[in-house]
Design a protein around this motif. Structure first.
Motif, PDB file in Angstrom:
ATOM      1  N   LEU A 164       0.814  -1.220   0.000  1.00  0.00           N
ATOM      2  CA  LEU A 164       0.000   0.000   0.000  1.00  0.00           C
ATOM      3  C   LEU A 164       0.844   1.265   0.000  1.00  0.00           C
ATOM      4  O   LEU A 164       0.417   2.305  -0.500  1.00  0.00           O
ATOM      5  CB  LEU A 164      -0.915   0.013   1.221  1.00  0.00           C
ATOM      6  CG  LEU A 164      -1.932  -1.136   1.311  1.00  0.00           C
ATOM      7  CD1 LEU A 164      -2.631  -1.092   2.664  1.00  0.00           C
ATOM      8  CD2 LEU A 164      -2.946  -1.048   0.193  1.00  0.00           C
ATOM      9  N   ILE A 205      -6.879   4.694  -0.166  1.00  0.00           N
ATOM     10  CA  ILE A 205      -5.749   3.819   0.147  1.00  0.00           C
ATOM     11  C   ILE A 205      -5.316   3.983   1.601  1.00  0.00           C
ATOM     12  O   ILE A 205      -4.974   3.002   2.267  1.00  0.00           O
ATOM     13  CB  ILE A 205      -4.581   4.080  -0.837  1.00  0.00           C
ATOM     14  CG1 ILE A 205      -5.017   3.705  -2.252  1.00  0.00           C
ATOM     15  CG2 ILE A 205      -3.339   3.275  -0.430  1.00  0.00           C
ATOM     16  CD1 ILE A 205      -3.981   3.947  -3.318  1.00  0.00           C
ATOM     17  N   VAL A 250      -7.683   1.848   3.587  1.00  0.00           N
ATOM     18  CA  VAL A 250      -7.325   0.428   3.527  1.00  0.00           C
ATOM     19  C   VAL A 250      -6.159   0.150   4.465  1.00  0.00           C
ATOM     20  O   VAL A 250      -6.147  -0.845   5.201  1.00  0.00           O
ATOM     21  CB  VAL A 250      -6.963   0.022   2.080  1.00  0.00           C
ATOM     22  CG1 VAL A 250      -6.402  -1.401   2.045  1.00  0.00           C
ATOM     23  CG2 VAL A 250      -8.187   0.120   1.176  1.00  0.00           C
ATOM     24  N   GLN A 279      -7.735  -9.215   1.883  1.00  0.00           N
ATOM     25  CA  GLN A 279      -8.556  -8.367   1.018  1.00  0.00           C
ATOM     26  C   GLN A 279     -10.042  -8.502   1.310  1.00  0.00           C
ATOM     27  O   GLN A 279     -10.771  -7.502   1.384  1.00  0.00           O
ATOM     28  CB  GLN A 279      -8.244  -8.672  -0.451  1.00  0.00           C
ATOM     29  CG  GLN A 279      -6.865  -8.177  -0.864  1.00  0.00           C
ATOM     30  CD  GLN A 279      -6.451  -8.602  -2.262  1.00  0.00           C
ATOM     31  OE1 GLN A 279      -7.208  -9.254  -2.985  1.00  0.00           O
ATOM     32  NE2 GLN A 279      -5.242  -8.252  -2.660  1.00  0.00           N
ATOM     33  N   TYR A 320     -10.023  -0.089  -5.541  1.00  0.00           N
ATOM     34  CA  TYR A 320      -8.628   0.084  -5.124  1.00  0.00           C
ATOM     35  C   TYR A 320      -7.729   0.343  -6.334  1.00  0.00           C
ATOM     36  O   TYR A 320      -6.914   1.274  -6.326  1.00  0.00           O
ATOM     37  CB  TYR A 320      -8.115  -1.148  -4.365  1.00  0.00           C
ATOM     38  CG  TYR A 320      -6.635  -1.008  -4.060  1.00  0.00           C
ATOM     39  CD1 TYR A 320      -6.223  -0.315  -2.937  1.00  0.00           C
ATOM     40  CD2 TYR A 320      -5.661  -1.479  -4.950  1.00  0.00           C
ATOM     41  CE1 TYR A 320      -4.880  -0.102  -2.686  1.00  0.00           C
ATOM     42  CE2 TYR A 320      -4.313  -1.276  -4.698  1.00  0.00           C
ATOM     43  CZ  TYR A 320      -3.930  -0.596  -3.572  1.00  0.00           C
ATOM     44  OH  TYR A 320      -2.596  -0.374  -3.344  1.00  0.00           O
ATOM     45  N   SER A 347      -5.331   3.568  -7.134  1.00  0.00           N
ATOM     46  CA  SER A 347      -3.879   3.505  -7.318  1.00  0.00           C
ATOM     47  C   SER A 347      -3.490   3.988  -8.703  1.00  0.00           C
ATOM     48  O   SER A 347      -2.431   4.607  -8.884  1.00  0.00           O
ATOM     49  CB  SER A 347      -3.372   2.077  -7.082  1.00  0.00           C
ATOM     50  OG  SER A 347      -3.938   1.162  -7.997  1.00  0.00           O
TER      51      SER A 347
END
Length: 856
Positions: free
Chosen positions: A185, A247, A250, A270, A291, A295
């Motif tokens: 991450l 992010i 997460v 996940q 996600y 990213s």
């Protein structure tokens, strides 16, 4: 935080209370800011009112007020002199730890600025991000003044180049794609560090800190500055902030799940993270698409801003060096800009991408942002596909940069605009160690890897250079997995139909469509044949070669197969697989060229003549060799072993030893050949010995002479490292083989010890479940059994043992490992040396499935 609260509860209690309330925070950055402020308040409270002769500053994510639950709490003590401050600093650190604040700290004096500027890039960039906490405000301000005053143009250029090298090294280690299925991450492409690197470059450019004494994160301050300074659009800033928050969110949950700092977003977490963040609002697939979208936004922005800063830090080219590519585009150096008087339509965008690839250039930030906005606002009904396809086809015909261009088109949303079917591939993933990327990223990497063959040597490079129409090849790669989001099983059949439909819309002719649909429909055939079948079996060769109308189709399929396998996972393409595919290609090519059958090919290529073999040993005669060959009566034996190896076999058999073990080092594997007299369940016992010696079996070739002497050959690697076996272990393997075959070693007891030895890490290595499938394939001479299953410790030992119990004689085995899954193929006969009756299929399938279920 109010002083009364600070006095009432410890830091540990306050932290736990906050962590327990994390789900109440709809904004992940708000949680990070709240936690950061909590730590700041307790640090100031613990330090008290004492006046210090140093400045204490927060650093890293703490200074950005972006602390995740288990982020490091970094402190920097800025001092004039250590002697007068040492005791105060030690006392303060002790107090922090005694009160539950586990800080990491560094001591810095003013001489460190020049010291680390020249010697340690990573440490120097940490100086950019500090926030005053307590002590001498003057020392802190003097430190920052000296820090930013030392940044001349030459220093800026040096640091910028260091940033570039650092990004490359980070991507090599953690992944250079924003669509890695198990990303880090923080450090992978598209992770938090990409965003932070842009922040550092911005600070370097303006030469001052961007922290403010307001209760928001540095990320929010930075994005506001980007918009204010017209670095990008308002919409792009909104996307960037949303992506960064996602992010961070997460990461926050992942930290709490693990109870420690943990940034690798593995498959095992996940589903749990998705449920905590999204509940039942979306599936795991939808969550991960979100996600990868986030990213991708961060990664593409980082690359774009990096190019802009590159121009600003380097000497800008004069406008006199700019020239018009046409009425729409201008290029200066390597930067393409849009004529402000021209409208940006989809065909114009595609033309811009054509220029981008042709000149190995990039878009300026204004053009890049505008492309994103135009594409996001496109009405599908207004897209003129035929007009757009003209430049799309030109892109596929470019002599270089085809993959690179398509990747940027995908990043900016252009690829799915002209190919709506591609949209479902974006962010689609298959959990498992075999696949490393999302389907869209994997697809584009297949083209990148095939295109990269131009810079290599070998048969694949030679084939690529002979391809006249690379557009067809790239289309085959682009569409080979187009149907996976619809159905993974049978995606090649559905994909061929979709490819035909898309190409018809784009005005390709029937011959071009036929070639591409052939590649899509058959893109799995070559690897399945090479990795699962006996390539010295005439029937297999005849079936494979019959699929090709001519050599062109074979050449194209070989390239597609290479592209597909090499782009799945960095560890998938091995020399062993390369050799198997090369062997299949050469044999099929000879059969097509010479119009001969598999039988004729194998007979014509026999080279193991007794006279040539006997030259390699003084202890054997031509008669010995001829007798040996007659006893084996298997044409594939002469293909599998060299003349020298065959001579060694004959000499070894003549000695009459109970067991002979021969080792040979290959490029990626260790080959172990065992020569002994056949005994019940021999193959299972040999596989068991490999297991108790921590080996993975990748290939097994079984040759049995008429007199019952067996020559079994295995390609193996170490279970843990996936590398060749160290020669120091050879003696142990020999001893164990002797012990098992002679009956002195009870293999089932050794296997229990093996399970105990691997107990701690077995679940990590083989934790994933999956479906078990036992398939029977037709063959004139044998019954072929394919077993699809998740991999487990000692799998071959237990399964071949069960086959022995069922009265199945294994004559050939091929083991294909796909990450944490396996496809094991066995050529079997019954006890009478006959094919298995179809009436027995269901019973055998049930027995094998039950055995495997117990294993997994």
């Amino acid at each position: 935080m109010e002083e009364a609260v600070l006095n009432k509860i410890s830091f540990k209690e306050a932290k736990e209370n906050l962590f327990n309330r994390m789900s109440e925070f709809t904004d992940p950055l708000h949680f990070c800011v709240t936690y950061s402020l909590l730590v700041e308040d307790y640090i100031r409270k613990i330090a008290g009112e004492k006046q210090f002769n140093f400045a204490l500053a927060s650093a890293g994510s703490f200074s950005r007020r972006e602390l995740s639950p288990y982020s490091d709490i970094d402190l920097m003590f800025i001092i004039d002199s250590l002697d007068i401050n040492e005791k105060d600093i030690q006392d303060l650190i002790t107090k922090f730890w005694d009160n539950g604040i586990e800080v990491s700290h560094t001591l810095r004096d003013f001489g460190d600025i020049q010291k680390y500027l020249s010697s340690d890039f990573h440490t120097f960039t940490q100086f950019f991000e500090t926030r005053f906490l307590l002590g001498s405000k003057k020392i802190f301000e003097d430190w920052n003044n000296e820090l930013f005053n030392c940044i001349s143009e030459d220093v800026s250029l040096k640091i910028f180049n260091d940033f570039n090298e650092d990004i490359e090294e980070r991507y090599k280690k953690y992944g250079d794609s924003a669509k890695v299925l198990e990303p880090n991450l923080k450090m992978s492409a598209g992770g938090l560090r990409d965003f932070q690197t842009v922040e550092w470059m911005y600070i370097l450019k303006i030469k001052k800190s961007i922290n403010k004494d307001i209760e928001v994160s540095q990320a929010e301050i930075f994005i506001e500055l980007l918009q204010k300074d017209n670095y990008t659009t308002e919409n792009e800033c909104a996307r960037l902030l949303e992506s960064y928050k996602f992010i961070i969110g997460v990461r926050n949950v992942l930290h709490l799940l693990n109870g420690q700092r943990y940034d690798r977003f593995e498959f095992a977490f996940q589903e749990k993270v998705a449920q905590i963040i999204d509940g039942k609002r979306s599936t795991l697939e939808e969550f991960m698409r979100h996600y990868f979208q986030a990213s991708n936004v961060i990664h593409r922005f980082m690359k774009s801003i990096f190019k802009r800063f590159n121009q600003e830090f380097a000497n800008a080219l004069p406008d006199s060096l700019a020239f018009h590519l046409d009425e729409d585009f201008l290029i200066k150096g390597k930067t393409i800009t849009l004529n402000p008087e021209r409208e940006l339509t989809l065909p114009v965008i595609l033309k811009g991408f054509y220029y981008r690839g042709l000149y190995t250039a990039h878009f300026d930030e204004g053009l890049r942002s505008l492309i994103v906005e135009v594409v996001n606002n496109l009405n599908p009904s207004e897209i003129n596909l035929l007009e757009s396809s003209v430049f799309f086809r030109e892109i596929l015909k470019m002599p270089k940069n085809v993959a690179k261009t398509l990747m940027v088109m995908n990043e900016l949303g252009v690829l799915s605009a002209i190919l709506p079917e591609f949209k479902d591939m974006i962010g689609f993933f298959q959990p498992g160690e075999y696949h490393c990327y999302t389907v869209d990223e994997h697809t584009l990497k297949t083209i990148e890897n095939v295109e990269g063959l131009e810079q290599k040597n070998g048969i694949l490079t030679k084939i690529l250079k002979s391809v006249k129409d690379k557009e067809i090849l790239y289309l085959g790669l682009l569409f080979h997995d187009i149907a996976k989001p619809i159905a993974i099983s049978g995606h090649e059949i559905i994909g061929a139909e979709m490819a035909s439909s898309i190409m018809s819309r784009m005005d390709y002719n029937e011959e071009e469509i036929e070639k591409v649909t052939f590649l899509v429909r058959n893109h799995l055939i070559m690897e399945q044949t090479a990795f699962r079948r006996n390539l010295n079996d005439p029937e297999i060769l005849n079936t494979f070669a019959s699929k090709f109308a001519n050599i062109e189709f074979l050449d194209l399929l070989y390239l597609v197969t290479y592209g597909d396998l090499s782009a799945v996972n960095p560890n998938v393409w091995t020399s062993w697989k390369n050799d198997l595919l090369d062997e299949l290609y050469r044999k099929a090519k000879a059969m097509i060229d010479e119009k001969i059958s598999g039988e004729e090919l194998l007979i014509s290529n026999l080279y193991a003549l007794p006279k040539e073999v006997s030259k390699h040993s003084e202890n054997i005669s031509e008669e010995h060799v001829q007798e040996h060959i007659d006893f084996i009566n298997d044409i594939s034996y002469m293909y599998h072993f060299t003349e020298e190896e065959i001579a060694e076999h004959v000499e070894t058999i003549n000695k009459g030893e109970l067991v002979s073990v021969l080792f040979k080092e290959l490029s990626d594997f260790t080959n172990i050949t065992v020569i002994t007299k056949d005994i019940p369940a021999l193959l299972s016992k040999l596989c068991g010995v490999m297991s108790i010696n921590d080996m993975n079996i990748h290939d097994a070739r079984i040759f049995t002479r008429k007199d019952g002497i067996v020559i079994d050959s295995f390609n193996v690697t170490d279970f843990r490292t996936h590398k060749k076996i160290e020669s120091e272990r050879f003696d142990k393997v020999k001893v164990d083989l002797h012990g098992v075959i002679s009956g002195f070693i009870q293999l089932h007891l050794e296997f229990i010890k093996l399970k105990s030895r691997w107990k701690r890490i077995e679940s990590k290595l083989f934790g994933r479940g999956g479906k078990v499938k036992v398939v029977f394939e037709k063959h004139d001479r044998y019954t072929i059994i394919e077993i699809h299953s998740p991999d487990r410790l000692g799998f071959l030992y237990l399964v071949t043992g069960k086959m022995h119990e069922l009265g199945l004689e294994i004559t050939f085995a091929k083991i294909a490992t796909k990450g944490d899954d396996i496809v094991d193929t066995f050529y079997v006969l019954n006890e009478k040396g006959q094919k298995i009756s179809p009436n027995d299929y269901e019973f055998i399938r049930s027995e094998l499935s039950n055995t495997i279920s117990e294993i997994i």
